[in-house]
Design a protein around this motif. Structure first.
Motif, PDB file in Angstrom:
ATOM      1  N   LEU A 112       0.760  -1.236  -0.107  1.00 20.67           N
ATOM      2  CA  LEU A 112      -0.050   0.080  -0.015  1.00 20.67           C
ATOM      3  C   LEU A 112       0.769   1.216  -0.089  1.00 20.67           C
ATOM      4  O   LEU A 112       0.504   2.216  -0.684  1.00 20.67           O
ATOM      5  N   ILE A 113       1.933   1.169   0.768  1.00 22.26           N
ATOM      6  CA  ILE A 113       2.840   2.471   0.820  1.00 22.26           C
ATOM      7  C   ILE A 113       3.428   2.457  -0.477  1.00 22.26           C
ATOM      8  O   ILE A 113       3.698   3.580  -0.848  1.00 22.26           O
ATOM      9  N   PHE A 155      15.306  -0.805   4.987  1.00 19.98           N
ATOM     10  CA  PHE A 155      16.213  -0.918   6.064  1.00 19.98           C
ATOM     11  C   PHE A 155      15.668  -0.919   7.791  1.00 19.98           C
ATOM     12  O   PHE A 155      16.240  -1.517   8.816  1.00 19.98           O
ATOM     13  N   VAL A 156      14.818  -0.262   7.753  1.00 17.20           N
ATOM     14  CA  VAL A 156      13.814   0.026   9.248  1.00 17.20           C
ATOM     15  C   VAL A 156      12.511   0.058   8.500  1.00 17.20           C
ATOM     16  O   VAL A 156      11.631   0.972   8.959  1.00 17.20           O
ATOM     17  N   PRO A 157      11.773  -1.109   8.372  1.00 19.08           N
ATOM     18  CA  PRO A 157      10.530  -1.170   7.660  1.00 19.08           C
ATOM     19  C   PRO A 157       9.521  -0.944   8.659  1.00 19.08           C
ATOM     20  O   PRO A 157       8.709  -0.376   8.420  1.00 19.08           O
ATOM     21  N   PHE A 158       9.143  -1.517   9.787  1.00 19.20           N
ATOM     22  CA  PHE A 158       8.161  -1.301  10.733  1.00 19.20           C
ATOM     23  C   PHE A 158       7.906   0.242  11.292  1.00 19.20           C
ATOM     24  O   PHE A 158       7.023   0.599  11.154  1.00 19.20           O
ATOM     25  N   LEU A 159       9.299   0.647  11.505  1.00 21.76           N
ATOM     26  CA  LEU A 159       9.015   2.260  11.900  1.00 21.76           C
ATOM     27  C   LEU A 159       8.730   2.872  10.951  1.00 21.76           C
ATOM     28  O   LEU A 159       8.087   4.003  11.179  1.00 21.76           O
ATOM     29  N   THR A 160       9.309   2.942   9.715  1.00 16.64           N
ATOM     30  CA  THR A 160       8.899   3.567   8.627  1.00 16.64           C
ATOM     31  C   THR A 160       7.651   3.601   8.302  1.00 16.64           C
ATOM     32  O   THR A 160       7.125   4.504   7.794  1.00 16.64           O
ATOM     33  N   ALA A 161       6.917   2.248   8.278  1.00 20.25           N
ATOM     34  CA  ALA A 161       5.614   2.184   7.896  1.00 20.25           C
ATOM     35  C   ALA A 161       4.914   2.902   8.928  1.00 20.25           C
ATOM     36  O   ALA A 161       3.839   3.458   8.488  1.00 20.25           O
ATOM     37  N   LEU A 162       5.151   2.657  10.085  1.00 20.09           N
ATOM     38  CA  LEU A 162       4.208   3.691  11.183  1.00 20.09           C
ATOM     39  C   LEU A 162       4.459   5.137  10.882  1.00 20.09           C
ATOM     40  O   LEU A 162       3.455   5.896  10.814  1.00 20.09           O
ATOM     41  N   VAL A 163       5.616   5.419  10.701  1.00 20.26           N
ATOM     42  CA  VAL A 163       5.639   6.956  10.271  1.00 20.26           C
ATOM     43  C   VAL A 163       5.066   7.267   9.058  1.00 20.26           C
ATOM     44  O   VAL A 163       4.463   8.456   9.074  1.00 20.26           O
ATOM     45  N   TYR A 164       5.154   6.522   8.157  1.00 21.91           N
ATOM     46  CA  TYR A 164       4.487   6.951   6.714  1.00 21.91           C
ATOM     47  C   TYR A 164       3.007   7.178   7.009  1.00 21.91           C
ATOM     48  O   TYR A 164       2.406   8.222   6.482  1.00 21.91           O
ATOM     49  N   LEU A 165       2.381   6.185   7.754  1.00 21.26           N
ATOM     50  CA  LEU A 165       0.918   5.986   7.694  1.00 21.26           C
ATOM     51  C   LEU A 165       0.417   7.299   8.757  1.00 21.26           C
ATOM     52  O   LEU A 165      -0.426   7.670   8.501  1.00 21.26           O
ATOM     53  N   ALA A 181      -5.980   7.904   0.893  1.00 22.60           N
ATOM     54  CA  ALA A 181      -7.412   7.649   0.221  1.00 22.60           C
ATOM     55  C   ALA A 181      -7.795   8.631  -0.860  1.00 22.60           C
ATOM     56  O   ALA A 181      -8.291   8.359  -1.875  1.00 22.60           O
ATOM     57  N   ASP A 182      -7.374   9.818  -1.013  1.00 25.21           N
ATOM     58  CA  ASP A 182      -7.455  10.764  -1.795  1.00 25.21           C
ATOM     59  C   ASP A 182      -6.690  10.578  -2.962  1.00 25.21           C
ATOM     60  O   ASP A 182      -7.201  10.405  -4.036  1.00 25.21           O
ATOM     61  N   ARG A 183      -5.408  10.066  -2.924  1.00 24.23           N
ATOM     62  CA  ARG A 183      -4.692   9.505  -4.172  1.00 24.23           C
ATOM     63  C   ARG A 183      -5.026   8.366  -4.730  1.00 24.23           C
ATOM     64  O   ARG A 183      -5.185   8.076  -5.864  1.00 24.23           O
ATOM     65  N   ALA A 184      -5.583   7.309  -3.930  1.00 22.35           N
ATOM     66  CA  ALA A 184      -6.019   6.094  -4.524  1.00 22.35           C
ATOM     67  C   ALA A 184      -7.554   6.495  -5.215  1.00 22.35           C
ATOM     68  O   ALA A 184      -7.921   5.714  -6.380  1.00 22.35           O
ATOM     69  N   GLY A 185      -8.240   7.411  -4.789  1.00 23.06           N
ATOM     70  CA  GLY A 185      -9.467   7.745  -5.440  1.00 23.06           C
ATOM     71  C   GLY A 185      -9.414   8.308  -6.752  1.00 23.06           C
ATOM     72  O   GLY A 185     -10.315   8.244  -7.592  1.00 23.06           O
TER      73      GLY A 185
END
Length: 126
Positions: A23-24, A48-58, A66-70
């Motif tokens: 998704l990211i 390199f820092v997958p879990f933390l980066t995913a949280l920060v990105y979200l 949602a806007d970009r997906a729409g």
């Protein structure tokens, strides 16, 4: 028995995490406002820092996902073209269809379908 439970739980977490990463990455490539360098930085951090980066990105960019997906879904303006519409001049359309029928270009069923479409009937033969 508990080993199977923990294995299924970890599999569910892994599947959810892979979904979030996909998704990211798809959101990164969909975003036109973000430069290529920033996209590269996000992907490097995802590696390199997958879990933390995913949280920060979200948290940081989650409101625009949602806007970009729409935006990508509404590209086709002719989504309702499968339904017959009333013509601007039904009499001309019917006359053209009758000429085609008389010339033997179309069959009686095709003539009825064209006539129905020109009149804007929802169902053919109505």
């Amino acid at each position: 028995m508990w080993d199977i439970f923990w294995l299924m739980l970890w599999f569910a977490y892994l599947t959810a995490y892979i979904y979030v990463v996909v998704l990211i990455i798809s959101d990164l490539f969909r975003d036109t406002a973000l430069s290529g360098w920033w996209k590269a930085v996000w992907i490097v951090f995802l590696v390199f820092v997958p879990f933390l980066t995913a949280l920060v990105y979200l948290v940081a960019r989650g409101s625009g996902i949602a806007d970009r997906a729409g935006r990508g879904r509404g590209v086709v303006a002719e989504a309702d073209d499968y339904r017959p519409r009333a013509s601007a001049s039904p009499s001309e359309d019917i006359a053209q269809a009758k000429a085609l029928l008389d010339a033997g270009t179309i069959s009686q069923g095709e003539f009825e379908a064209l006539k129905s479409k020109a009149l804007g009937n929802q169902y053919f033969g109505a």
